[in-house]
Write a protein that holds these residues in place. Sequence first.
Motif: not given
Length: 341
Positions: A89-97, A146-147, A153-159
């Motif tokens: 599954n390519e999307s899974f691999t992209s998430m790992i990257i 990967i939106k 990550s954006v939400i967690l980073s700013v908080i």
Amino acid sequence: MFYNSSKILFTTIMIIGTLITVTSNSWLGAWMGLEINLLSFIPLLSDNNNLMSTEASLKYFLTQALASTVLLFSSILLMLANNLNNEINESFTSMIIMSALLLKSGAAPFHFWFPNMMEGLTWMNALMLMTWQKIAPLMLISYLNIKNLLLISVILSVIIGAIGGLNQTSLRKLMAFSSINHLGWMLSSLMISESIWLIYFIFYSFLSFVLTFMFNIFKLFHLNQLFSWFVNSKILKFSLFMNFLSLGGLPPFLGFLPKWLVIQQLTMCNQYFLLTLMMMSTLITLFFYLRICYSAFMLNYFENNWIMEMNMNSNNTNLYLIMTFFSIFGLFLISLFFFML
């Protein structure tokens, strides 16, 4: 730093490593550039006189080596997926990257190494870590679309960047949490367009440089030093805290401009929920900056420091004051140029 030949060598190799990553057209090439960057940054971190810096360089090596391993593993998986008729599954691999790159850049939820490591660095190394070392991972993140993961990550980073800095007395940790918060804004600007990310990054790097330049000259590492240090020179004290507020993104200053652009683009993309969260978190960061400023302006106590005389030569002072001028009045100047064109 620039009188040391080995540091010049390693700095050059570090810059070359980042450029290799940014210009590579395969994940393997990008990994190679990141690895060159890592192996040349570690000798810059380690200092024989300071045990904390050795510990910091080891922490940095371990986290970055882990991220590099995961990145290499997942890019090999991607190559296999392309060769084996998409059985993986390519999307899974992209998430790992993506996770490996977020770990490399120090974004939440992979931020735990970042404040602890900053505590052991000199100011110039901290500046390189906050600015230059972010370029390569963020450029690679912009290639992955990967939106969902990016949004988390954006939400967690700013908080986390906002709440983590609330009870800090160490300036380096304060800058680290501020950097995590700004990283959230940068990742959200990557979701919109690379040019806005570049503008944000340039402004953030400039403001970080102005502050760390000052901290480095006076060897300021904790908040109580800020209160007792600038008894003689009110202008330096005032300008330092104006730069603090500019980095936080208070409207009349330069630091507000990139945030303004991101806010405008996010409203055009109808990302209202994300925008509300980001602005609320920025208000928290501004709260603790303002709290420091109030304390520093009100408490002007005098301590008998034997190193009290200003160890700043006129060139440094002039450079600092010029940069502070741009930091404070930059927004007005840019608006003026915009109207004149």
